[in-house]
Design a protein around this motif. Structure first.
Motif, PDB file in Angstrom:
ATOM      1  N   THR A  71       0.827  -1.190   0.000  1.00  0.00           N
ATOM      2  CA  THR A  71       0.000   0.000   0.000  1.00  0.00           C
ATOM      3  C   THR A  71       0.870   1.251   0.000  1.00  0.00           C
ATOM      4  O   THR A  71       2.066   1.195   0.275  1.00  0.00           O
ATOM      5  CB  THR A  71      -0.906   0.003   1.244  1.00  0.00           C
ATOM      6  OG1 THR A  71      -1.666   1.204   1.279  1.00  0.00           O
ATOM      7  CG2 THR A  71      -0.080  -0.048   2.514  1.00  0.00           C
ATOM      8  N   THR A  72       0.245   2.405  -0.288  1.00  0.00           N
ATOM      9  CA  THR A  72       0.940   3.685  -0.060  1.00  0.00           C
ATOM     10  C   THR A  72       0.743   4.150   1.375  1.00  0.00           C
ATOM     11  O   THR A  72       1.292   5.162   1.772  1.00  0.00           O
ATOM     12  CB  THR A  72       0.421   4.773  -1.014  1.00  0.00           C
ATOM     13  OG1 THR A  72      -0.998   4.855  -0.905  1.00  0.00           O
ATOM     14  CG2 THR A  72       0.817   4.468  -2.451  1.00  0.00           C
ATOM     15  N   ALA A  73      -0.067   3.414   2.151  1.00  0.00           N
ATOM     16  CA  ALA A  73      -0.227   3.632   3.594  1.00  0.00           C
ATOM     17  C   ALA A  73      -0.857   4.971   3.938  1.00  0.00           C
ATOM     18  O   ALA A  73      -0.536   5.588   4.937  1.00  0.00           O
ATOM     19  CB  ALA A  73       1.111   3.461   4.316  1.00  0.00           C
ATOM     20  N   LYS A  74      -1.782   5.413   3.094  1.00  0.00           N
ATOM     21  CA  LYS A  74      -2.590   6.579   3.432  1.00  0.00           C
ATOM     22  C   LYS A  74      -3.780   6.124   4.277  1.00  0.00           C
ATOM     23  O   LYS A  74      -4.427   5.134   3.960  1.00  0.00           O
ATOM     24  CB  LYS A  74      -3.123   7.260   2.165  1.00  0.00           C
ATOM     25  CG  LYS A  74      -2.062   7.836   1.253  1.00  0.00           C
ATOM     26  CD  LYS A  74      -2.733   8.441   0.026  1.00  0.00           C
ATOM     27  CE  LYS A  74      -1.722   9.039  -0.933  1.00  0.00           C
ATOM     28  NZ  LYS A  74      -2.388   9.616  -2.128  1.00  0.00           N
ATOM     29  N   ILE A  75      -4.052   6.848   5.348  1.00  0.00           N
ATOM     30  CA  ILE A  75      -5.236   6.579   6.165  1.00  0.00           C
ATOM     31  C   ILE A  75      -6.154   7.779   5.974  1.00  0.00           C
ATOM     32  O   ILE A  75      -6.016   8.798   6.650  1.00  0.00           O
ATOM     33  CB  ILE A  75      -4.881   6.413   7.656  1.00  0.00           C
ATOM     34  CG1 ILE A  75      -3.692   5.471   7.830  1.00  0.00           C
ATOM     35  CG2 ILE A  75      -6.078   5.899   8.431  1.00  0.00           C
ATOM     36  CD1 ILE A  75      -3.190   5.404   9.260  1.00  0.00           C
ATOM     37  N   ASN A 107     -10.362   7.354  13.034  1.00  0.00           N
ATOM     38  CA  ASN A 107     -10.272   7.722  14.445  1.00  0.00           C
ATOM     39  C   ASN A 107      -9.933   6.525  15.325  1.00  0.00           C
ATOM     40  O   ASN A 107      -9.232   6.664  16.331  1.00  0.00           O
ATOM     41  CB  ASN A 107     -11.574   8.377  14.903  1.00  0.00           C
ATOM     42  CG  ASN A 107     -11.772   9.755  14.288  1.00  0.00           C
ATOM     43  OD1 ASN A 107     -10.801  10.473  14.047  1.00  0.00           O
ATOM     44  ND2 ASN A 107     -13.016  10.123  14.019  1.00  0.00           N
ATOM     45  N   PHE A 108     -10.441   5.341  14.949  1.00  0.00           N
ATOM     46  CA  PHE A 108     -10.070   4.127  15.680  1.00  0.00           C
ATOM     47  C   PHE A 108      -8.561   3.909  15.615  1.00  0.00           C
ATOM     48  O   PHE A 108      -7.908   3.606  16.623  1.00  0.00           O
ATOM     49  CB  PHE A 108     -10.808   2.920  15.096  1.00  0.00           C
ATOM     50  CG  PHE A 108     -10.311   1.590  15.592  1.00  0.00           C
ATOM     51  CD1 PHE A 108     -10.766   1.068  16.792  1.00  0.00           C
ATOM     52  CD2 PHE A 108      -9.368   0.864  14.872  1.00  0.00           C
ATOM     53  CE1 PHE A 108     -10.297  -0.160  17.265  1.00  0.00           C
ATOM     54  CE2 PHE A 108      -8.897  -0.357  15.325  1.00  0.00           C
ATOM     55  CZ  PHE A 108      -9.369  -0.870  16.528  1.00  0.00           C
ATOM     56  N   MET A 109      -7.994   4.065  14.417  1.00  0.00           N
ATOM     57  CA  MET A 109      -6.560   3.849  14.252  1.00  0.00           C
ATOM     58  C   MET A 109      -5.758   4.923  14.983  1.00  0.00           C
ATOM     59  O   MET A 109      -4.744   4.627  15.624  1.00  0.00           O
ATOM     60  CB  MET A 109      -6.214   3.813  12.766  1.00  0.00           C
ATOM     61  CG  MET A 109      -6.899   2.681  12.017  1.00  0.00           C
ATOM     62  SD  MET A 109      -6.620   2.679  10.238  1.00  0.00           S
ATOM     63  CE  MET A 109      -5.061   1.811  10.156  1.00  0.00           C
ATOM     64  N   LYS A 110      -6.205   6.163  14.918  1.00  0.00           N
ATOM     65  CA  LYS A 110      -5.538   7.238  15.677  1.00  0.00           C
ATOM     66  C   LYS A 110      -5.519   6.917  17.161  1.00  0.00           C
ATOM     67  O   LYS A 110      -4.492   7.057  17.836  1.00  0.00           O
ATOM     68  CB  LYS A 110      -6.266   8.569  15.464  1.00  0.00           C
ATOM     69  CG  LYS A 110      -6.051   9.246  14.134  1.00  0.00           C
ATOM     70  CD  LYS A 110      -6.809  10.575  14.112  1.00  0.00           C
ATOM     71  CE  LYS A 110      -6.636  11.301  12.785  1.00  0.00           C
ATOM     72  NZ  LYS A 110      -7.396  12.586  12.755  1.00  0.00           N
ATOM     73  N   SER A 123       1.512   9.896  11.544  1.00  0.00           N
ATOM     74  CA  SER A 123       1.457  11.362  11.586  1.00  0.00           C
ATOM     75  C   SER A 123       0.168  11.837  10.944  1.00  0.00           C
ATOM     76  O   SER A 123      -0.283  11.278   9.934  1.00  0.00           O
ATOM     77  CB  SER A 123       2.651  11.980  10.858  1.00  0.00           C
ATOM     78  OG  SER A 123       2.637  11.669   9.486  1.00  0.00           O
ATOM     79  N   GLU A 124      -0.424  12.844  11.561  1.00  0.00           N
ATOM     80  CA  GLU A 124      -1.628  13.444  10.984  1.00  0.00           C
ATOM     81  C   GLU A 124      -1.221  14.411   9.887  1.00  0.00           C
ATOM     82  O   GLU A 124      -0.334  15.243  10.072  1.00  0.00           O
ATOM     83  CB  GLU A 124      -2.437  14.160  12.057  1.00  0.00           C
ATOM     84  CG  GLU A 124      -3.092  13.216  13.054  1.00  0.00           C
ATOM     85  CD  GLU A 124      -4.164  13.905  13.886  1.00  0.00           C
ATOM     86  OE1 GLU A 124      -4.853  14.808  13.354  1.00  0.00           O
ATOM     87  OE2 GLU A 124      -4.297  13.551  15.065  1.00  0.00           O
ATOM     88  N   GLU A 125      -1.874  14.274   8.738  1.00  0.00           N
ATOM     89  CA  GLU A 125      -1.583  15.127   7.586  1.00  0.00           C
ATOM     90  C   GLU A 125      -2.898  15.445   6.878  1.00  0.00           C
ATOM     91  O   GLU A 125      -3.821  14.644   6.876  1.00  0.00           O
ATOM     92  CB  GLU A 125      -0.648  14.413   6.587  1.00  0.00           C
ATOM     93  CG  GLU A 125       0.594  13.791   7.184  1.00  0.00           C
ATOM     94  CD  GLU A 125       1.676  14.807   7.504  1.00  0.00           C
ATOM     95  OE1 GLU A 125       1.507  15.987   7.129  1.00  0.00           O
ATOM     96  OE2 GLU A 125       2.674  14.410   8.138  1.00  0.00           O
ATOM     97  N   PHE A 177       1.046   6.316   7.858  1.00  0.00           N
ATOM     98  CA  PHE A 177       1.773   5.521   8.840  1.00  0.00           C
ATOM     99  C   PHE A 177       2.555   4.426   8.140  1.00  0.00           C
ATOM    100  O   PHE A 177       2.546   4.304   6.916  1.00  0.00           O
ATOM    101  CB  PHE A 177       0.812   4.936   9.881  1.00  0.00           C
ATOM    102  CG  PHE A 177      -0.044   3.771   9.425  1.00  0.00           C
ATOM    103  CD1 PHE A 177      -0.483   3.651   8.118  1.00  0.00           C
ATOM    104  CD2 PHE A 177      -0.429   2.790  10.327  1.00  0.00           C
ATOM    105  CE1 PHE A 177      -1.275   2.577   7.711  1.00  0.00           C
ATOM    106  CE2 PHE A 177      -1.222   1.714   9.929  1.00  0.00           C
ATOM    107  CZ  PHE A 177      -1.645   1.616   8.625  1.00  0.00           C
ATOM    108  N   HIS A 178       3.258   3.621   8.944  1.00  0.00           N
ATOM    109  CA  HIS A 178       3.971   2.446   8.452  1.00  0.00           C
ATOM    110  C   HIS A 178       3.062   1.244   8.702  1.00  0.00           C
ATOM    111  O   HIS A 178       2.868   0.818   9.846  1.00  0.00           O
ATOM    112  CB  HIS A 178       5.286   2.271   9.208  1.00  0.00           C
ATOM    113  CG  HIS A 178       6.209   1.269   8.596  1.00  0.00           C
ATOM    114  ND1 HIS A 178       5.851  -0.038   8.367  1.00  0.00           N
ATOM    115  CD2 HIS A 178       7.489   1.389   8.155  1.00  0.00           C
ATOM    116  CE1 HIS A 178       6.866  -0.683   7.835  1.00  0.00           C
ATOM    117  NE2 HIS A 178       7.864   0.159   7.684  1.00  0.00           N
ATOM    118  N   PRO A 179       2.467   0.657   7.672  1.00  0.00           N
ATOM    119  CA  PRO A 179       1.429  -0.359   7.880  1.00  0.00           C
ATOM    120  C   PRO A 179       1.919  -1.615   8.573  1.00  0.00           C
ATOM    121  O   PRO A 179       1.182  -2.230   9.353  1.00  0.00           O
ATOM    122  CB  PRO A 179       0.942  -0.659   6.457  1.00  0.00           C
ATOM    123  CG  PRO A 179       2.082  -0.278   5.568  1.00  0.00           C
ATOM    124  CD  PRO A 179       2.742   0.882   6.234  1.00  0.00           C
TER     125      PRO A 179
END
Length: 503
Positions: A71-75, A107-110, A123-125, A177-179
């Motif tokens: 993945t590109t690991a975008k959340i 939000n669960f992952m955060k 990191s939040e972006e 993040f780093h998945p």
């Protein structure tokens, strides 16, 4: 520009390894059997184990090595230009539910990263979609109005990155993040909670009973109260005809270092060809991930050109220093672009499926884990109907169903009439092609040692003819997206049997 790297492996996989687990070697019984060791399967196992269920988690290869590791690991809930489309096709209520389900997943992952102190480069972006063409600007304006109608946190913005744009749409407070570091923490928790994890254990069937049995390739069974198919493509169809209600796309990613610094954030073009940009860190070295070049699986025969196009884009705008990584990803897309999450069919009360995340598996996959957990624990959820695999929206489902299956028929015929142009002995090192072998058509391949192989090019799923993917060195089916190694082993479903190898 140094493009010497020919690495086909995601740097997520190279950078972090998860614990390894033995294959299943006996029949077992648990409350819940989960097939698929990606982000959805791991997260679902984590949530249900916390509820006290005994669980077996099966993975055909290694945990998180498939789509999760590529993945590109975008959340993010900014899933390209989707919300204006959803408003028109499924209405305001379901469009809002789609957004809210993905925001809850984010939000669960955060929260779990923060509360558990998970070291996963989180990191939040903000995320951005930008446009330059008149067509792209029109689409962006419609999407902006959809944001306003759905009360999505975002709006028109300037890009903080040095790249040409005429307008951009921002979604606030998303993340990256780093998945695999994230998955590694959850796997450690699974082990602590006694979840039985089995790698290199392909599941091939379900015997439907009051307590269904998952059957593995080695003929072992897992008897359980609930079966969960969270593998990339459903390992069991149950007459749901998922192969006809989804299509597979390949896309490509390169990881590069650049002379010009790149502002942190996540960026996606509204115009074609699509370009996805985000920053990452590799042992202190800033890395730029450039993605795009999507096409239906098996329908682009010179895939190496896609990697080169991404590098050229990066060099034009940021001046490349070195190309370090390149890899491909496969995504399954449903008829209405909303994932299938829920009961396999209306006739399967205890068999569940989660698939069709398009290119947004981190949030959609986590939303799937939360929804399936609610269904099994009989908790209320407002998202059951919008993601139900049994849903049907006349617009766009009929149009896309007819279009997709017409394309399948066309590719089926094209494959049957295409003739080889080489002999097996004429292949170059690491080359694959249609060849004549013992007076019949075959798929030939010569490896780095000079050894040659010949396989039957007829896909074992529904008999289409596979094509050679030169950029990733695989045999890909243009009909339903199955993929095979150069020597015929299954890499991607829906096929579950290898290509026949000629002696």
């Amino acid at each position: 520009m140094d493009t010497s790297s020919n690495c086909h492996t995601s740097f997520w996989i190279l950078d972090t390894s998860l614990p390894s687990f033995e294959p299943l070697k006996e029949d077992i019984q648990v409350d819940i059997g989960i097939v698929g060791g990606g982000i959805t399967g791991i997260t679902t196992a984590y949530l249900l184990a916390k509820e006290g269920f005994s669980i077996a988690l099966l993975e055909a290869d290694a945990l998180a090595k498939g789509t999760t590791g590529h993945t590109t690991a975008k959340i993010t809930s900014q899933h390209d230009l989707i919300y204006d489309e959803l408003l028109h096709h499924v209405g305001k209520e379901k469009a809002q539910q789609y957004y809210k389900a993905n925001e809850e997943a984010l939000n669960f992952m955060k929260e779990i990263v923060k509360s558990k102190g998970i070291d996963c480069d989180f990191s939040e972006e903000d995320t951005y979609i930008y446009a330059n063409s008149d067509n792209g600007l029109t689409k962006l304006e419609k999407e902006k109005r959809a944001y306003e109608r759905l009360h999505i946190d975002g709006g028109t913005a300037s890009l903080p990155i040095d790249i040409p744009f005429k307008d951009a749409l921002r979604m606030n407070s998303q993340a990256q993040f780093h998945p695999l570091k994230y998955a590694a923490y959850l796997v450690e928790e699974l082990v602590e909670m006694g979840v039985k994890i089995f790698e290199n254990t392909p599941a091939i069937d379900v015997i439907e009973k009051k307590q269904p049995e998952i059957v593995t390739k080695e003929k072992h069974t897992i008897t359980c109260d609930y079966v969960l198919s969270t593998s990339h493509f459903p390992f069991y169809d149950g007459m749901g005809l998922y192969f006809s209600r989804m299509y597979a796309e390949r896309s490509y990613i390169v990881g590069v270092t650049t002379e010009k610094p790149v502002q942190r954030g996540m960026y996606l073009s509204a115009d074609e060809p699509k370009r996805s940009l985000r920053t990452a860190d590799m042992n202190g070295t800033p890395l730029l991930l450039i993605g795009g070049e999507s096409h239906k699986t098996g329908q682009s025969h010179h895939t190496a050109k896609h990697f080169e196009a991404l590098r050229e884009f990066g060099d034009t705008h940021f001046t490349l220093q070195k190309s370090l990584f390149q890899w491909g990803a496969q995504d399954l897309i449903t008829m209405d672009k909303i994932p299938y999450i829920g009961r396999l069919t209306a006739n399967h009360p205890n068999i569940f499926v989660a698939t069709g995340y398009r290119k947004w598996g981190m949030t959609n996959g986590t939303a799937a884990a939360l929804l399936i957990t609610n269904l099994i624990t009989e908790q209320q959820s407002p998202y059951i109907d919008v993601f139900s695999p049994s849903r049907f929206y006349a617009d766009p489902s009929i149009k896309h169903f007819l279009s997709q299956n017409a394309n399948v028929a066309s590719e089926f015929v094209k494959g049957k009439i295409k003739l080889p142009y080489k002999q097996l002995e004429d292949l170059e090192t690491n080359e694959g092609a249609l060849v004549y072998y013992e007076n019949q058509k075959a798929g030939g391949y010569k490896d780095a040692n000079g050894d040659t192989y010949a396989v039957d090019t007829t896909c074992t799923h529904l008999r289409c003819e596979v094509t050679w993917n030169d950029g990733e060195q695989s045999w890909d089916c243009p009909c339903h997206g199955s993929r095979f190694s150069p020597t015929g082993e299954v890499l991607e479903g829906p096929a579950d049997e290898p290509l026949q190898r000629f002696k």
